[in-house]
Design an enzyme around this catalytic site. Structure first.
Site, PDB file in Angstrom:
ATOM      1  N   SER A 182     -83.876  48.918  42.649  1.00 29.71           N
ATOM      2  CA  SER A 182     -84.749  49.470  43.689  1.00 29.71           C
ATOM      3  C   SER A 182     -85.600  48.429  44.399  1.00 29.71           C
ATOM      4  O   SER A 182     -86.254  48.744  45.396  1.00 29.71           O
ATOM      5  CB  SER A 182     -85.688  50.514  43.069  1.00 29.71           C
ATOM      6  OG  SER A 182     -86.628  49.905  42.206  1.00 29.71           O
ATOM      7  N   THR A 227     -88.639  50.939  45.271  1.00 29.85           N
ATOM      8  CA  THR A 227     -89.990  50.450  45.590  1.00 29.85           C
ATOM      9  C   THR A 227     -90.884  50.221  44.387  1.00 29.85           C
ATOM     10  O   THR A 227     -90.876  50.991  43.425  1.00 29.85           O
ATOM     11  CB  THR A 227     -90.753  51.414  46.526  1.00 29.85           C
ATOM     12  OG1 THR A 227     -89.906  51.808  47.587  1.00 29.85           O
ATOM     13  CG2 THR A 227     -92.004  50.756  47.083  1.00 29.85           C
ATOM     14  N   THR A 242     -89.610  46.423  48.199  1.00 27.95           N
ATOM     15  CA  THR A 242     -88.526  47.381  47.972  1.00 27.95           C
ATOM     16  C   THR A 242     -87.203  46.919  48.577  1.00 27.95           C
ATOM     17  O   THR A 242     -87.187  46.111  49.510  1.00 27.95           O
ATOM     18  CB  THR A 242     -88.900  48.733  48.634  1.00 27.95           C
ATOM     19  OG1 THR A 242     -87.940  49.726  48.265  1.00 27.95           O
ATOM     20  CG2 THR A 242     -88.916  48.631  50.152  1.00 27.95           C
ATOM     21  N   ARG A 248     -82.536  50.114  59.152  1.00 25.50           N
ATOM     22  CA  ARG A 248     -83.596  51.084  58.828  1.00 25.50           C
ATOM     23  C   ARG A 248     -84.766  50.370  58.124  1.00 25.50           C
ATOM     24  O   ARG A 248     -84.569  49.551  57.246  1.00 25.50           O
ATOM     25  CB  ARG A 248     -83.030  52.173  57.920  1.00 25.50           C
ATOM     26  CG  ARG A 248     -84.066  53.220  57.455  1.00 25.50           C
ATOM     27  CD  ARG A 248     -84.597  52.925  56.077  1.00 25.50           C
ATOM     28  NE  ARG A 248     -85.457  54.008  55.566  1.00 25.50           N
ATOM     29  CZ  ARG A 248     -86.158  53.921  54.442  1.00 25.50           C
ATOM     30  NH1 ARG A 248     -86.102  52.826  53.705  1.00 25.50           N
ATOM     31  NH2 ARG A 248     -86.917  54.914  54.049  1.00 25.50           N
ATOM     32  N   ASP A 303     -91.407  52.628  54.698  1.00 28.02           N
ATOM     33  CA  ASP A 303     -92.871  52.554  54.750  1.00 28.02           C
ATOM     34  C   ASP A 303     -93.423  51.268  54.139  1.00 28.02           C
ATOM     35  O   ASP A 303     -94.530  50.844  54.469  1.00 28.02           O
ATOM     36  CB  ASP A 303     -93.466  53.742  53.994  1.00 28.02           C
ATOM     37  CG  ASP A 303     -93.030  53.748  52.528  1.00 28.02           C
ATOM     38  OD1 ASP A 303     -91.819  53.584  52.275  1.00 28.02           O
ATOM     39  OD2 ASP A 303     -93.889  53.909  51.648  1.00 28.02           O
ATOM     40  N   THR A 351     -94.629  54.908  46.772  1.00 27.11           N
ATOM     41  CA  THR A 351     -93.200  54.764  46.516  1.00 27.11           C
ATOM     42  C   THR A 351     -92.565  56.112  46.844  1.00 27.11           C
ATOM     43  O   THR A 351     -93.236  57.125  46.897  1.00 27.11           O
ATOM     44  CB  THR A 351     -92.908  54.410  45.044  1.00 27.11           C
ATOM     45  OG1 THR A 351     -93.351  55.484  44.221  1.00 27.11           O
ATOM     46  CG2 THR A 351     -93.612  53.140  44.624  1.00 27.11           C
ATOM     47  N   GLY A 352     -91.263  56.085  47.023  1.00 29.70           N
ATOM     48  CA  GLY A 352     -90.576  57.339  47.350  1.00 29.70           C
ATOM     49  C   GLY A 352     -90.061  57.311  48.775  1.00 29.70           C
ATOM     50  O   GLY A 352     -89.951  56.241  49.389  1.00 29.70           O
ATOM     51  N   GLY A 361     -89.720  56.910  52.237  1.00 29.79           N
ATOM     52  CA  GLY A 361     -90.614  56.241  53.168  1.00 29.79           C
ATOM     53  C   GLY A 361     -90.890  57.007  54.442  1.00 29.79           C
ATOM     54  O   GLY A 361     -91.944  56.840  55.061  1.00 29.79           O
TER      55      GLY A 361
HETATM   56  N1  GLY Z   1     -90.412  53.729  49.921  1.00 27.26           N
HETATM   57  C1  GLY Z   1     -89.363  52.877  50.191  1.00 27.26           C
HETATM   58  C2  GLY Z   1     -88.529  53.277  51.302  1.00 27.26           C
HETATM   59  O1  GLY Z   1     -88.452  54.440  51.646  1.00 27.26           O
HETATM   60  O2  GLY Z   1     -87.921  52.422  51.874  1.00 27.26           O
END
Ligand code: GLY
Length: 355
Positions: A86, A210, A228, A238, A241, A261-262, A264
């Site tokens: 990740s 992340t 991340t 792409r 966040d 995290t999660g 984005g």
């Molecule tokens: N939180 C990392 C992403 O969505 O790229």
């Protein structure tokens, strides 16, 4: 597509339980245990690598080093873990099989920040973000420009796709569609013994990855990093966040720091890390600030008639050394790694549940 679909099915099941208002089930007072225990360093990574990272960051803090040096050291350890799919080296690639990394850093002492996005071939994007912060008048550099900049500063170009990540990606690629030419045709699949072919390959994985690393040093200075490999198999180009100051990370020396995290996309729209720091400025504890940010996102979706329940995990610390960690749409309570002079501890945060 199996992984993606099964996630969606799981999510729909979860959401279908939610016909009324969503309530956060607050745990008893949380995060105040560390109050006054400065310095402190925390990460959203609660595995063994997270612990190693905390111990390395702590060594710097304990001998009077800066929060900035401590978080960079800690984040680099997580970025370099080849088993971690990740973050950094070994992260899952984009849909073309190329690892593109995002990272940001913020220094509360100087109100300075740096970030890189879609950075390829550099194992420690958090360190490149630090150079952007300290050696340029820019905040965010992306793609080829960020890579050229990193090389000028002496970062080594390396292939970031580990065998584990490559095989995981190949498995995902073949499972994507019946309408492309990846994998044997359906009428020969039985003969091709497709399943036995995957023996020795990792299971298919899908995630948003992340890690956040936040610290307060002996002088009360606060810094943070978010780094991340992003949404696995994302469309090339792409950006999530993590490299966006205010979204995946925010730090204010007068208040504290927060990271996300999660998925984005939800964090980008809500600028959740900035929101959490503002909530702490208004007197909310880090724990309450994390929960407030989750509620804020739920409320936005409710306002458009959607009971969508996003899957982020937020962490926060304040200048007093209090901590917070919260999530939603997960079966298990979220955990974070915390290191103080009392040693390493895994904290359990709170989870938001649909009623
Ligand atoms: N939180 C990392 C992403 O969505 O790229």
């Amino acid at each position: 597509m199996s992984s993606r679909i099964s996630r969606r099915n799981f999510f729909n099941k979860t959401v279908s339980l939610s016909t009324g208002a969503l309530l956060l089930k607050y745990m008893p007072a949380f995060g105040a245990q560390n109050k006054g225990l400065m310095p402190i360093i925390v990460t959203s990574h609660a595995n063994k690598t997270g612990q190693n990272a905390m111990e390395a960051g702590w060594e710097i803090l304990a001998r009077g080093g800066t929060a900035l040096d401590a978080i960079e050291k800690a984040a680099n350890i997580i970025e370099l873990d080849p088993e971690d799919t990740s973050v950094g080296y070994g992260g899952l690639p984009n849909e073309n099989g190329i690892v593109q990394l995002d990272a940001s850093i913020m220094d509360g002492k100087t109100y300075n920040a740096g970030a890189v996005a879609c950075l390829e071939n550099i194992k420690n994007p958090a360190s490149v973000a630090r150079v952007v912060m300290e050696r340029t008048d820019h905040v965010l550099m992306v793609g080829q420009g960020a890579l050229d900049f990193a090389i000028k500063w002496g970062f080594k170009e390396e292939d970031l796709l580990t065998e584990k990540a490559r095989k995981t990606w190949l498995r995902w690629k073949e499972n994507q569609s019946e309408n492309d030419v990846w994998g044997p045709p359906a009428h020969l699949r039985e003969k091709a013994k497709l399943e036995s072919y995957w023996e020795g390959f990792p299971e298919e994985e899908f995630h948003y990855g992340t890690t956040n690393v936040l610290a307060v040093d002996m002088n009360g200075n606060i810094s943070g990093i978010t780094t991340t490999s992003g949404w696995s198999y994302k469309i090339p180009g792409r950006v999530g966040d993590s490299p966006i100051i205010g979204a995946g990370l925010y730090v204010d020396n007068e208040v504290g720091a927060a990271g996300a995290t999660g998925r984005g996309e939800d964090v980008l729209k809500s600028l959740a890390s900035y929101f959490m720091v503002l909530r702490m400025k208004d007197g909310r504890t880090p724990q309450q600030a994390c929960e407030d940010a989750l509620e804020m996102i739920i409320d936005k979706y409710k306002s458009i008639g959607s009971d969508y329940l996003p899957g982020e995990k937020f962490i926060a610390i304040n200048k007093f050394g209090e901590t917070g960690c919260a999530t939603m749409r997960r079966r298990e309570k979220p955990k974070m790694s915390v290191m103080t002079k009392k040693g390493y501890i895994k904290y359990e945060g709170t989870i938001a549940r649909p009623m």
